[in-house]
Scaffold this motif. Structure first.
Motif, PDB file in Angstrom:
ATOM      1  N   LEU A  18       0.742  -1.165  -0.067  1.00 40.12           N
ATOM      2  CA  LEU A  18      -0.042   0.102  -0.087  1.00 40.12           C
ATOM      3  C   LEU A  18       0.978   1.346  -0.094  1.00 40.12           C
ATOM      4  O   LEU A  18       0.554   2.262  -0.619  1.00 40.12           O
ATOM      5  CB  LEU A  18      -0.914  -0.107   1.374  1.00 40.12           C
ATOM      6  CG  LEU A  18      -2.052   0.822   1.399  1.00 40.12           C
ATOM      7  CD1 LEU A  18      -3.049   1.042  -0.104  1.00 40.12           C
ATOM      8  CD2 LEU A  18      -2.662   1.180   2.510  1.00 40.12           C
ATOM      9  N   GLY A  19       1.683   1.107   0.909  1.00 42.07           N
ATOM     10  CA  GLY A  19       3.101   2.378   0.827  1.00 42.07           C
ATOM     11  C   GLY A  19       3.483   2.520  -0.483  1.00 42.07           C
ATOM     12  O   GLY A  19       3.599   3.847  -0.930  1.00 42.07           O
ATOM     13  N   PHE A  20       3.941   1.595  -1.030  1.00 43.64           N
ATOM     14  CA  PHE A  20       4.728   1.397  -2.583  1.00 43.64           C
ATOM     15  C   PHE A  20       3.500   2.118  -3.615  1.00 43.64           C
ATOM     16  O   PHE A  20       4.007   3.014  -4.380  1.00 43.64           O
ATOM     17  CB  PHE A  20       4.856   0.152  -2.939  1.00 43.64           C
ATOM     18  CG  PHE A  20       5.666   0.209  -4.329  1.00 43.64           C
ATOM     19  CD1 PHE A  20       6.947   0.750  -4.412  1.00 43.64           C
ATOM     20  CD2 PHE A  20       5.220  -0.347  -5.353  1.00 43.64           C
ATOM     21  CE1 PHE A  20       7.631   0.758  -5.660  1.00 43.64           C
ATOM     22  CE2 PHE A  20       5.626  -0.334  -6.581  1.00 43.64           C
ATOM     23  CZ  PHE A  20       7.025   0.240  -6.689  1.00 43.64           C
ATOM     24  N   VAL A  21       2.362   1.660  -3.571  1.00 43.28           N
ATOM     25  CA  VAL A  21       1.113   2.342  -4.192  1.00 43.28           C
ATOM     26  C   VAL A  21       1.122   3.748  -4.183  1.00 43.28           C
ATOM     27  O   VAL A  21       0.996   4.504  -5.061  1.00 43.28           O
ATOM     28  CB  VAL A  21      -0.047   1.505  -4.366  1.00 43.28           C
ATOM     29  CG1 VAL A  21      -1.318   2.099  -5.161  1.00 43.28           C
ATOM     30  CG2 VAL A  21       0.137  -0.142  -4.579  1.00 43.28           C
ATOM     31  N   VAL A  22       1.102   4.227  -2.886  1.00 44.02           N
ATOM     32  CA  VAL A  22       0.842   5.530  -2.622  1.00 44.02           C
ATOM     33  C   VAL A  22       2.006   6.284  -3.001  1.00 44.02           C
ATOM     34  O   VAL A  22       1.792   7.496  -3.605  1.00 44.02           O
ATOM     35  CB  VAL A  22       0.616   5.715  -1.037  1.00 44.02           C
ATOM     36  CG1 VAL A  22       0.526   7.211  -0.607  1.00 44.02           C
ATOM     37  CG2 VAL A  22      -0.758   5.001  -0.374  1.00 44.02           C
ATOM     38  N   ASP A  23       3.124   5.850  -2.866  1.00 48.25           N
ATOM     39  CA  ASP A  23       4.387   6.613  -3.224  1.00 48.25           C
ATOM     40  C   ASP A  23       4.259   6.611  -4.820  1.00 48.25           C
ATOM     41  O   ASP A  23       4.569   7.681  -5.315  1.00 48.25           O
ATOM     42  CB  ASP A  23       5.506   5.931  -2.954  1.00 48.25           C
ATOM     43  CG  ASP A  23       6.000   6.198  -1.566  1.00 48.25           C
ATOM     44  OD1 ASP A  23       5.405   7.282  -0.881  1.00 48.25           O
ATOM     45  OD2 ASP A  23       6.584   5.463  -0.862  1.00 48.25           O
ATOM     46  N   ALA A  24       3.986   5.586  -5.427  1.00 47.57           N
ATOM     47  CA  ALA A  24       3.951   5.828  -6.822  1.00 47.57           C
ATOM     48  C   ALA A  24       2.843   6.767  -7.656  1.00 47.57           C
ATOM     49  O   ALA A  24       3.072   7.374  -8.262  1.00 47.57           O
ATOM     50  CB  ALA A  24       3.446   4.235  -7.521  1.00 47.57           C
ATOM     51  N   ILE A  25       1.487   6.646  -6.834  1.00 45.50           N
ATOM     52  CA  ILE A  25       0.524   7.652  -7.151  1.00 45.50           C
ATOM     53  C   ILE A  25       1.112   8.943  -7.030  1.00 45.50           C
ATOM     54  O   ILE A  25       0.768   9.969  -7.820  1.00 45.50           O
ATOM     55  CB  ILE A  25      -0.699   7.282  -6.339  1.00 45.50           C
ATOM     56  CG1 ILE A  25      -1.306   6.177  -6.814  1.00 45.50           C
ATOM     57  CG2 ILE A  25      -1.809   8.574  -6.543  1.00 45.50           C
ATOM     58  CD1 ILE A  25      -2.506   5.510  -5.825  1.00 45.50           C
ATOM     59  N   TRP A  30       2.874  14.118  -8.990  1.00 43.93           N
ATOM     60  CA  TRP A  30       3.866  15.460  -9.318  1.00 43.93           C
ATOM     61  C   TRP A  30       4.270  15.478 -10.595  1.00 43.93           C
ATOM     62  O   TRP A  30       4.541  16.390 -11.162  1.00 43.93           O
ATOM     63  CB  TRP A  30       5.129  15.098  -8.365  1.00 43.93           C
ATOM     64  CG  TRP A  30       4.995  15.635  -7.032  1.00 43.93           C
ATOM     65  CD1 TRP A  30       4.631  14.926  -5.823  1.00 43.93           C
ATOM     66  CD2 TRP A  30       4.611  17.003  -6.646  1.00 43.93           C
ATOM     67  NE1 TRP A  30       4.595  15.663  -4.698  1.00 43.93           N
ATOM     68  CE2 TRP A  30       4.464  16.973  -5.071  1.00 43.93           C
ATOM     69  CE3 TRP A  30       5.056  17.965  -7.340  1.00 43.93           C
ATOM     70  CZ2 TRP A  30       4.406  18.186  -4.475  1.00 43.93           C
ATOM     71  CZ3 TRP A  30       4.621  19.388  -6.538  1.00 43.93           C
ATOM     72  CH2 TRP A  30       4.568  19.626  -5.171  1.00 43.93           C
ATOM     73  N   ALA A  31       4.619  14.390 -11.260  1.00 46.14           N
ATOM     74  CA  ALA A  31       4.799  14.271 -12.797  1.00 46.14           C
ATOM     75  C   ALA A  31       3.993  14.948 -13.406  1.00 46.14           C
ATOM     76  O   ALA A  31       4.143  15.593 -14.519  1.00 46.14           O
ATOM     77  CB  ALA A  31       5.181  12.769 -13.165  1.00 46.14           C
ATOM     78  N   ALA A  32       2.579  14.587 -13.291  1.00 41.34           N
ATOM     79  CA  ALA A  32       1.314  15.257 -14.071  1.00 41.34           C
ATOM     80  C   ALA A  32       1.605  16.781 -13.898  1.00 41.34           C
ATOM     81  O   ALA A  32       1.305  17.451 -14.810  1.00 41.34           O
ATOM     82  CB  ALA A  32       0.311  14.641 -13.813  1.00 41.34           C
TER      83      ALA A  32
END
Length: 50
Positions: A18-25, A30-32
């Motif tokens: 879940l933490g990894f997914v949140v960091d990816a989102i 930020w990229a967007a």
């Protein structure tokens, strides 16, 4: 006892995923934002030149 260890491991793995997914989102967001900012700045600059 083994069942509780398995449940704890599953919870720890779920939290890590879940933490990894949140960091990816968050990184994608930020990229967007950066891409949108660059596009808007580019449009404003090209609009001022013409």
């Amino acid at each position: 006892m083994g069942k509780w260890i398995a449940i704890l491991l599953a919870v720890i793995v779920a939290c890590a995923v879940l933490g990894f997914v949140v960091d990816a989102i968050r990184a994608l967001a930020w990229a967007a934002v950066v891409v949108l900012g660059i596009v808007l700045a580019f449009q404003v600059l090209t609009r001022k030149k013409t």
